[in-house]
Design a protein around this motif. Structure first.
Motif, PDB file in Angstrom:
ATOM      1  N   GLY A 256      40.429 -23.693 -31.047  1.00  0.00           N
ATOM      2  CA  GLY A 256      39.141 -23.458 -30.400  1.00  0.00           C
ATOM      3  C   GLY A 256      39.237 -22.240 -29.503  1.00  0.00           C
ATOM      4  O   GLY A 256      40.052 -22.200 -28.579  1.00  0.00           O
ATOM      5  N   SER A 257      38.434 -21.217 -29.770  1.00  0.00           N
ATOM      6  CA  SER A 257      38.393 -20.033 -28.920  1.00  0.00           C
ATOM      7  C   SER A 257      37.147 -20.078 -28.045  1.00  0.00           C
ATOM      8  O   SER A 257      36.220 -20.860 -28.284  1.00  0.00           O
ATOM      9  N   PHE A 258      37.128 -19.211 -27.031  1.00  0.00           N
ATOM     10  CA  PHE A 258      35.999 -19.166 -26.104  1.00  0.00           C
ATOM     11  C   PHE A 258      35.584 -17.715 -25.853  1.00  0.00           C
ATOM     12  O   PHE A 258      36.361 -16.787 -26.052  1.00  0.00           O
ATOM     13  N   TYR A 259      34.349 -17.577 -25.414  1.00  0.00           N
ATOM     14  CA  TYR A 259      33.848 -16.308 -24.898  1.00  0.00           C
ATOM     15  C   TYR A 259      33.479 -16.525 -23.433  1.00  0.00           C
ATOM     16  O   TYR A 259      33.015 -17.606 -23.058  1.00  0.00           O
ATOM     17  N   ILE A 260      33.690 -15.503 -22.618  1.00  0.00           N
ATOM     18  CA  ILE A 260      33.447 -15.654 -21.185  1.00  0.00           C
ATOM     19  C   ILE A 260      32.510 -14.550 -20.704  1.00  0.00           C
ATOM     20  O   ILE A 260      32.539 -13.424 -21.220  1.00  0.00           O
TER      21      ILE A 260
ATOM     22  N   GLY B 121      33.989 -19.171 -11.385  1.00  0.00           N
ATOM     23  CA  GLY B 121      32.670 -19.668 -11.767  1.00  0.00           C
ATOM     24  C   GLY B 121      32.011 -18.943 -12.912  1.00  0.00           C
ATOM     25  O   GLY B 121      30.865 -19.221 -13.254  1.00  0.00           O
ATOM     26  N   LYS B 122      32.693 -17.979 -13.517  1.00  0.00           N
ATOM     27  CA  LYS B 122      32.122 -17.329 -14.705  1.00  0.00           C
ATOM     28  C   LYS B 122      31.845 -18.389 -15.757  1.00  0.00           C
ATOM     29  O   LYS B 122      32.512 -19.423 -15.810  1.00  0.00           O
ATOM     30  N   THR B 123      30.882 -18.129 -16.616  1.00  0.00           N
ATOM     31  CA  THR B 123      30.514 -19.114 -17.631  1.00  0.00           C
ATOM     32  C   THR B 123      31.317 -18.887 -18.904  1.00  0.00           C
ATOM     33  O   THR B 123      31.438 -17.760 -19.385  1.00  0.00           O
TER      34      THR B 123
ATOM     35  N   ILE C 175      32.859  -7.251 -34.818  1.00  0.00           N
ATOM     36  CA  ILE C 175      31.629  -7.955 -35.241  1.00  0.00           C
ATOM     37  C   ILE C 175      31.487  -9.312 -34.558  1.00  0.00           C
ATOM     38  O   ILE C 175      30.425  -9.922 -34.593  1.00  0.00           O
ATOM     39  N   ASN C 176      32.573  -9.771 -33.911  1.00  0.00           N
ATOM     40  CA  ASN C 176      32.561 -11.150 -33.419  1.00  0.00           C
ATOM     41  C   ASN C 176      31.544 -11.392 -32.304  1.00  0.00           C
ATOM     42  O   ASN C 176      30.833 -12.399 -32.313  1.00  0.00           O
ATOM     43  N   LYS C 177      31.456 -10.477 -31.360  1.00  0.00           N
ATOM     44  CA  LYS C 177      30.563 -10.711 -30.215  1.00  0.00           C
ATOM     45  C   LYS C 177      29.098 -10.786 -30.637  1.00  0.00           C
ATOM     46  O   LYS C 177      28.355 -11.654 -30.189  1.00  0.00           O
ATOM     47  N   GLY C 178      28.707  -9.860 -31.504  1.00  0.00           N
ATOM     48  CA  GLY C 178      27.323  -9.837 -31.961  1.00  0.00           C
ATOM     49  C   GLY C 178      26.936 -11.101 -32.700  1.00  0.00           C
ATOM     50  O   GLY C 178      25.808 -11.599 -32.565  1.00  0.00           O
TER      51      GLY C 178
ATOM     52  N   ILE D 280      29.118 -10.785 -22.620  1.00  0.00           N
ATOM     53  CA  ILE D 280      30.256 -11.652 -22.923  1.00  0.00           C
ATOM     54  C   ILE D 280      31.454 -10.863 -23.440  1.00  0.00           C
ATOM     55  O   ILE D 280      31.310  -9.752 -23.950  1.00  0.00           O
ATOM     56  N   GLU D 281      32.609 -11.454 -23.268  1.00  0.00           N
ATOM     57  CA  GLU D 281      33.854 -10.923 -23.824  1.00  0.00           C
ATOM     58  C   GLU D 281      34.607 -12.054 -24.495  1.00  0.00           C
ATOM     59  O   GLU D 281      34.540 -13.199 -24.047  1.00  0.00           O
ATOM     60  N   TYR D 282      35.329 -11.744 -25.556  1.00  0.00           N
ATOM     61  CA  TYR D 282      36.243 -12.718 -26.163  1.00  0.00           C
ATOM     62  C   TYR D 282      37.307 -13.065 -25.136  1.00  0.00           C
ATOM     63  O   TYR D 282      37.933 -12.184 -24.546  1.00  0.00           O
ATOM     64  N   ALA D 283      37.478 -14.351 -24.864  1.00  0.00           N
ATOM     65  CA  ALA D 283      38.420 -14.787 -23.824  1.00  0.00           C
ATOM     66  C   ALA D 283      39.837 -14.804 -24.394  1.00  0.00           C
ATOM     67  O   ALA D 283      40.272 -15.801 -24.980  1.00  0.00           O
ATOM     68  N   LYS D 284      40.539 -13.702 -24.232  1.00  0.00           N
ATOM     69  CA  LYS D 284      41.891 -13.570 -24.792  1.00  0.00           C
ATOM     70  C   LYS D 284      42.845 -14.563 -24.131  1.00  0.00           C
ATOM     71  O   LYS D 284      42.876 -14.694 -22.918  1.00  0.00           O
TER      72      LYS D 284
END
Length: 454
Positions: free
Chosen positions: A251-255, A288-290, A352-355, A373-377
């Motif tokens: 499971g990955s996340f974006y922040i 507190g970032k989402t 292409i992932n963020k879009g 948003i950014e991909y949460a590395k």
């Protein structure tokens, strides 16, 4: 070379192992307990705060839980809360946020309204929030633009709570459980050994011999394996659980770059999709970032961000044969699941992932853009999903292997962290029965179990 004997030996220093370690030390008369952790510290994998959504899964806003499952998760979730309160950990590692399950569109609005009526007796604190209430509580759910001049076109409604403990740093809680276990009774041996990866477990007479990769040998009267995706790998090595395979789902996340939500917002689960629906959570480790997620990606490793050393173990643990292939075929022949799998793969592709991801996240926050948003590395973990070869289907949730002979293997994907103290209680009863130990259940209930209101 290290040779020691224990009454109970626990393999794995994540939150499940630490919960059992704590309960054995505090609520039983076991005198010698040991926990082996393969890395240099506790909770470096799935229990780590950045590897999960930090949620106490009560069952009130998780729309894929039945009423019966919610009754079980409510009990175990309350144990998390009571442990943290007992050790004065509130507002340190456990926090309150508002939380809700959001329905978008006519069908989901009807679903949430019905679910609220079905669940409000079990969860009397739940409220039903219309658009105007949501405008006050979570304005970004309501407005279609960043200037907040235009409402989103779909009808929306949410069921939620304002004043409940919702969020835990499970990595920090793992350390607190281990510390509380070692401090519970100074007359007991409560050893924790790090850098101790288990290579083999074998039955020798009435005991188990546990050998680590660095050559240390331990013996124990009872062994409990709480080693995440490695639990089934070690079970297979001993000839147990051959009717199971394991599918490693990452499971990955974006922040976000700033705060976007005041509390946790969960979506309505699509029953056809076997993995968690997208949700948004204030991240307690990132100011507190989402955080939005999780995605669902099949990976050929048992551990994430630890290199490729577990690829071979992962392939063995999948236990591939005709039954496993049939499970995959049945999943992928459904176009909704097939598209979901493909889309989640693309969520990992830079450029292409963020879009693509933001289109899904806009169901929660319509005004969200890919620049927000950014991909949460380095975030996210691997959850072992059990494949049942006898029933030829993917088994969601937890699995436990025990044949009454002094060893238990546990696989605890979500909500495993929430249910860690309840699962430990279940295992302790088996351990105490087998070893003829005493379990102080009255004290356990007084400390950790919420009294039922008749």
């Amino acid at each position: 070379m290290n040779e020691k004997h224990y009454e109970v030996l626990i393999v794995g220093g994540g939150i499940s192992g630490a919960a059992l370690f704590y309960e054995l030390a505090k609520y039983t008369n076991s005198k010698k307990i040991c926990m082996l952790e393969k890395y240099e510290a506790l909770a470096t994998l799935n229990s780590k705060g950045s590897s999960n959504s930090q949620t106490i899964h009560v069952g009130d806003i998780e729309t894929n839980y039945t009423l019966d499952k919610a009754k079980i998760t409510k009990r175990t979730a309350k144990m998390i809360e009571k442990f943290c309160l007992q050790y004065d950990l509130q507002d340190k590692i456990m926090f309150k946020h508002q939380k809700m399950a959001l329905g978008v569109g006519k069908e989901e609005v009807e679903f949430i309204t019905k679910r609220y009526n079905d669940f409000k007796e079990l969860f009397p604190y739940l409220e039903l929030w219309d658009k105007e209430t949501l405008r006050e509580l979570e304005p970004k759910l309501v407005y279609a633009d960043k200037e907040q001049t235009k409402d989103r076109p779909e009808p929306i409604i949410a069921m939620g709570a304002r004043d409940e403990y919702t969020t835990v740093d499970y990595g920090a809680m793992t350390e607190e459980l281990a510390k509380a276990g070692q401090n519970a009774d100074s007359s007991k041996v409560t050893d924790i050994f790090y850098n101790s990866e288990v290579e083999d477990i074998e039955k020798t007479g009435d005991m188990y011999k546990v050998t680590t990769t660095n050559g240390d040998v331990y013996t124990a009267d009872f062994v409990v394996v709480n080693a995440g995706a490695h639990s089934l790998y070690l079970a297979h090595k001993m000839g147990y659980g051959k009717h199971m395979g394991s599918l490693s789902m990452a499971g990955s996340f974006y922040i976000t770059s700033g705060e976007f939500l005041n509390g946790k917002v969960y979506m309505v689960q699509n029953d056809k999709l076997p993995f968690a629906a997208l949700h948004g959570d204030p991240d307690i480790l990132e100011d507190g970032k989402t955080r939005f997620g999780p995605t669902a990606l099949a990976l050929g490793v048992l551990e994430r961000y630890k290199g490729l050393k577990s690829v071979g173990q992962c392939i063995k643990t999948m236990n591939i044969d005709g039954s496993i292939i049939k499970i995959f075929w049945d999943l992928l022949k459904d176009s909704e699941i097939r598209n979901y799998v493909f889309k989640n793969f693309l969520f990992e592709v830079p450029g292409i992932n963020k879009g693509l991801f933001v289109k899904d996240a806009q169901k929660i926050v319509p005004s969200l853009t890919k620049d927000d948003i950014e991909y949460a590395k380095g975030f996210g973990g691997v959850r072992p999903q059990v494949l049942n070869k006898d029933e030829k289907k993917l088994m969601l949730g937890e699995a436990s292997l025990s044949e009454g002979n002094g060893i238990i293997f546990n696989m605890t994907p979500s909500p495993g962290a929430t249910s860690c103290l309840g699962n430990a209680q279940r295992d302790i009863k088996v351990v105490c029965d087998y070893l003829n130990l005493d379990f102080n259940e009255d004290q356990f209930n007084a400390d950790l179990v919420e009294e039922e209101i008749a």
